[in-house]
Write a protein that holds these residues in place. Sequence first.
Motif, PDB file in Angstrom:
ATOM      1  N   SER A  33       0.912  -1.371  -0.026  1.00 26.66           N
ATOM      2  CA  SER A  33       0.088   0.105   0.116  1.00 26.66           C
ATOM      3  C   SER A  33       0.931   1.298   0.051  1.00 26.66           C
ATOM      4  O   SER A  33       2.186   1.099   0.184  1.00 26.66           O
ATOM      5  CB  SER A  33      -0.833   0.065   1.286  1.00 26.66           C
ATOM      6  OG  SER A  33      -0.219   0.218   2.208  1.00 26.66           O
ATOM      7  N   ILE A  51      -0.312  -1.428  -4.793  1.00 29.79           N
ATOM      8  CA  ILE A  51      -1.810  -1.861  -5.004  1.00 29.79           C
ATOM      9  C   ILE A  51      -2.777  -0.996  -4.314  1.00 29.79           C
ATOM     10  O   ILE A  51      -4.017  -1.219  -4.424  1.00 29.79           O
ATOM     11  CB  ILE A  51      -1.692  -3.269  -4.752  1.00 29.79           C
ATOM     12  CG1 ILE A  51      -1.490  -3.629  -3.070  1.00 29.79           C
ATOM     13  CG2 ILE A  51      -1.056  -4.307  -5.534  1.00 29.79           C
ATOM     14  CD1 ILE A  51      -1.937  -4.855  -2.596  1.00 29.79           C
ATOM     15  N   GLY A  52      -2.628   0.292  -3.808  1.00 34.08           N
ATOM     16  CA  GLY A  52      -3.568   0.856  -3.415  1.00 34.08           C
ATOM     17  C   GLY A  52      -3.303   1.858  -2.075  1.00 34.08           C
ATOM     18  O   GLY A  52      -1.931   1.672  -1.419  1.00 34.08           O
ATOM     19  N   ASP A  58      -8.610  -1.503   0.600  1.00 33.21           N
ATOM     20  CA  ASP A  58      -8.278  -0.904  -0.701  1.00 33.21           C
ATOM     21  C   ASP A  58      -6.687  -1.447  -1.165  1.00 33.21           C
ATOM     22  O   ASP A  58      -6.226  -1.160  -2.306  1.00 33.21           O
ATOM     23  CB  ASP A  58      -8.018   0.687  -0.614  1.00 33.21           C
ATOM     24  CG  ASP A  58      -9.402   0.993  -0.118  1.00 33.21           C
ATOM     25  OD1 ASP A  58     -10.509   0.615  -0.555  1.00 33.21           O
ATOM     26  OD2 ASP A  58      -9.564   1.801   0.649  1.00 33.21           O
ATOM     27  N   SER A  59      -6.260  -2.265  -0.532  1.00 34.22           N
ATOM     28  CA  SER A  59      -4.787  -2.619  -0.884  1.00 34.22           C
ATOM     29  C   SER A  59      -4.530  -4.158  -0.732  1.00 34.22           C
ATOM     30  O   SER A  59      -4.844  -4.919  -1.633  1.00 34.22           O
ATOM     31  CB  SER A  59      -3.699  -1.899  -0.204  1.00 34.22           C
ATOM     32  OG  SER A  59      -3.723  -1.873   1.002  1.00 34.22           O
ATOM     33  N   ASN A  62      -7.410  -6.128  -1.776  1.00 28.32           N
ATOM     34  CA  ASN A  62      -8.043  -5.797  -3.246  1.00 28.32           C
ATOM     35  C   ASN A  62      -7.647  -6.820  -4.117  1.00 28.32           C
ATOM     36  O   ASN A  62      -6.785  -6.676  -4.782  1.00 28.32           O
ATOM     37  CB  ASN A  62      -7.575  -4.411  -3.460  1.00 28.32           C
ATOM     38  CG  ASN A  62      -8.062  -3.815  -4.546  1.00 28.32           C
ATOM     39  OD1 ASN A  62      -8.578  -4.510  -5.417  1.00 28.32           O
ATOM     40  ND2 ASN A  62      -8.199  -2.625  -4.821  1.00 28.32           N
ATOM     41  N   GLN A  65      -6.606  -5.832  -7.869  1.00 22.61           N
ATOM     42  CA  GLN A  65      -5.431  -4.998  -7.937  1.00 22.61           C
ATOM     43  C   GLN A  65      -4.315  -6.249  -7.880  1.00 22.61           C
ATOM     44  O   GLN A  65      -3.018  -6.159  -8.490  1.00 22.61           O
ATOM     45  CB  GLN A  65      -5.203  -4.041  -6.706  1.00 22.61           C
ATOM     46  CG  GLN A  65      -6.129  -2.919  -6.882  1.00 22.61           C
ATOM     47  CD  GLN A  65      -5.316  -1.861  -8.035  1.00 22.61           C
ATOM     48  OE1 GLN A  65      -4.328  -2.285  -8.629  1.00 22.61           O
ATOM     49  NE2 GLN A  65      -5.921  -0.860  -8.394  1.00 22.61           N
ATOM     50  N   ALA A  68      -4.002  -7.770 -10.971  1.00 22.09           N
ATOM     51  CA  ALA A  68      -3.307  -7.127 -12.040  1.00 22.09           C
ATOM     52  C   ALA A  68      -1.780  -7.081 -11.720  1.00 22.09           C
ATOM     53  O   ALA A  68      -1.064  -7.283 -12.648  1.00 22.09           O
ATOM     54  CB  ALA A  68      -3.879  -5.605 -11.821  1.00 22.09           C
TER      55      ALA A  68
END
Length: 454
Positions: A33, A51-52, A58-59, A62, A65, A68
């Motif tokens: 993060s 990743i966020g 959010d990370s 996630n 993410q 990806a």
Amino acid sequence: MFGKILIANRGEIALRVLRACKELGIATVAVHSTADEDAMHVRLADESVCIGPPPARDSYLNIPQILAACEITGADAVHPGYGFLSENARFAEILEAHKVAFIGPSAEHIRIMGDKIEAKKTAERLGIPIVPGSDGGVANEIAARKIAAEVGYPVLIKAAAGGGGKGMKVARTPDELPDAFATARAEARASFGDDALYVEKYLGKPRHIEIQVLGDGKNSGVHLGERDCSLQRRHQKVWEEGPSPVIDEEARSRIGGVVADAVGSLGYSGAGTVEFLFENGEFYFIEMNTRLQVEHPVTEAITGIDLVNEQIRIAAGRGISFGQDAVTFEGHAIECRINAEDPRTFAASPGRIANYHPPGGLGVRVDSAVYQGYRIPPFYDSLIGKLIVHGRDRTECMMRLRRALDEFVIDGIRTTIPLFRDLVVDEEIVAGQYDIHWLEKRLSASVDAHGRTG
Ligand code: ADP
């Protein structure tokens, strides 16, 4: 073997996994993060991907993410560590659908063991002894009352989706049941979004004994003995040791054999821990964790086996590198969880580490990702390191732990090191005489002695 492993975690466990990958000659990808840009696992990995933002949802939680990041870097496997996505069946399935290996068991096994009601049924079917209680879930208070009357008070109301000691309430008498039931239900709903509950006999003075297992994903399993994790605060482990001061060789191989056979017949793949309460010479299954545990180094110390290396080998289809006969136990090991917390109030203590000097010498291992000048972010778990000490016997191990704790310097923040300095000289701990309630009792006694505000 895998060419590149993405480590979907942070902190000491990300570093632990990274070390195993390096020793296997496998390239590593760190994800992080924005709060972890300066983290050790990011610095030491071959590649890293942000990743966020700081909040874990959010990370580190996630999934798109992380997926990806696998695609961008060409990672062919993911090690989830513990916590975060390590017991998320959907994550394992999504990775599989994208041809990325999940270093852990199948989604199906994660799902079964993630639902404690299902897990208990499965354990019973496989011949593992369980805690007496409801045969499945209890729909309402009336059903809970009926079971409680059958098994006898006190009882424990537990969340099927439970974890981290949440959603668990004791009812000592029939009068306490309505409150315990309602509170457990509310807590389960709030913490897990699932309010299924079950009832269990509440054991008075048990020890928490867990068996480390590995399954090859086909039909065989091995056990690596037990860890005694009875020293707990709020149902969270604080100090773990192996072998347990109360388990003899006969009990170890008996329960170990049952668990290894169960894991084999399930077709379980990878590392797992089967947790028991142990009272009056009997084992009672409570749950199975389908991942690497925080306290795995205790087992590594007494067996000399690298558990992360085995996890990776198994996920790559190479099986377990040894058989049950090759497992021998040497000496004694103790792990202390070093948290960035006030040692008396346990309030989180994030901040900058002004001075850092870890202990060393024979038989001392420190698994940590902090360093001098490192700023502990306030967003995550307070575990900042683990001190693992190994000796030829428990006495040597305790003396070594004493001197390692004396050497340990972490300035600038508060840590739980002073708590361990007290524990390691405590008569009952030295004698190995403690149960799962010992630490809570000790802590409340010392608060009373010092005054609640002192
Ligand atoms: P979690 O998944 O939330 O950690 P567990 O089922 O593993 O929950 O239990 C955590 C701890 O709670 C155990 O180590 C033990 O201290 C206590 N506990 C759980 N079940 C019982 C029981 N039936 N009787 C007494 N204590 C229990």
